[in-house]
Write an enzyme that holds these catalytic residues in place. Structure first.
Site, PDB file in Angstrom:
ATOM      1  CE  LYS A  41     -15.259 -44.987  29.317  1.00  0.00           C
ATOM      2  NZ  LYS A  41     -15.320 -44.350  30.636  1.00  0.00           N
ATOM      3  NE  ARG A  90     -17.764 -34.591  41.614  1.00  0.00           N
ATOM      4  CZ  ARG A  90     -17.898 -35.002  40.360  1.00  0.00           C
ATOM      5  NH1 ARG A  90     -17.939 -34.130  39.381  1.00  0.00           N
ATOM      6  NH2 ARG A  90     -18.015 -36.292  40.089  1.00  0.00           N
TER       7      ARG A  90
END
Ligand code: PNS
Length: 163
Positions: A41, A90
């Site tokens: 990445k 969340r």
């Protein structure tokens, strides 16, 4: 001594992450914030930069340390004798993703324990991705990330603009 690992990408660390770290530090004797090193990445900040940013941000919490790992989380967990994985939640989308990851980890090693900590309402909308987008476009992120990270974002995007 109960030791938990809080794994993540932290590109960059936000106040949402910091809230989860602080609360984990109350629940466990020791919390290790561990940054995934994934060479495939392309993060905005290098592993070294992210470790330094997290170290600076947790410097006042005595039972929190910073580490990194690569490969499978369950292998790292076993090798280090952790008692629990901490993940922040969340919203419904997080619940879905985190349940999937937790069950995958449990299928690889049934002894792995995971706790989900709900994010404080003030931080529900914060994500590292959105923070980077706001900073990229010159927006104010002082209420989203620690000052050290805010400076790093500004420097990185200023540098990119002049490249
Ligand atoms: O901050 P993030 O990107 O939501 O963190 C995700 C992380 C690092 C916890 C997850 O990608 C991970 O554990 N990666 C290590 C590789 C692994 O163990 N994969 C299988 C479990 S889903």
């Amino acid at each position: 001594m109960r030791c938990a690992v809080y794994p993540g990408t932290f590109d960059p660390l936000t106040f949402g992450h910091l809230d989860i770290i602080s609360r984990g530090a109350v629940l466990f004797d020791q919390v290790v914030v561990s940054i995934l090193h994934n060479p495939s990445k392309q993060p905005l900040f290098s592993l070294t930069e992210r470790m330094e940013q997290v170290r600076w941000s947790v410097r006042d919490i005595s039972n929190v340390t910073v580490d990194n790992f690569s490969g499978l989380l369950v292998d790292y967990y076993r090798q280090n004798g952790f008692h629990c994985i901490i993940r922040g939640i969340r919203n419904q989308a997080d619940v879905q993703n985190e349940m999937q990851m937790t069950q995958m980890n449990e299928s690889l090693d049934s002894s792995v324990q995971t706790v989900f900590l709900p994010t404080r309402p003030d931080f529900l909308f914060i994500s590292s991705t959105l923070v980077k987008d706001v900073a990229l476009h010159g927006g104010d992120v002082h209420h989203l990330v620690p000052p050290h990270v805010q400076d790093a974002l500004q420097n990185r995007y200023d540098q990119k603009r002049t490249d």
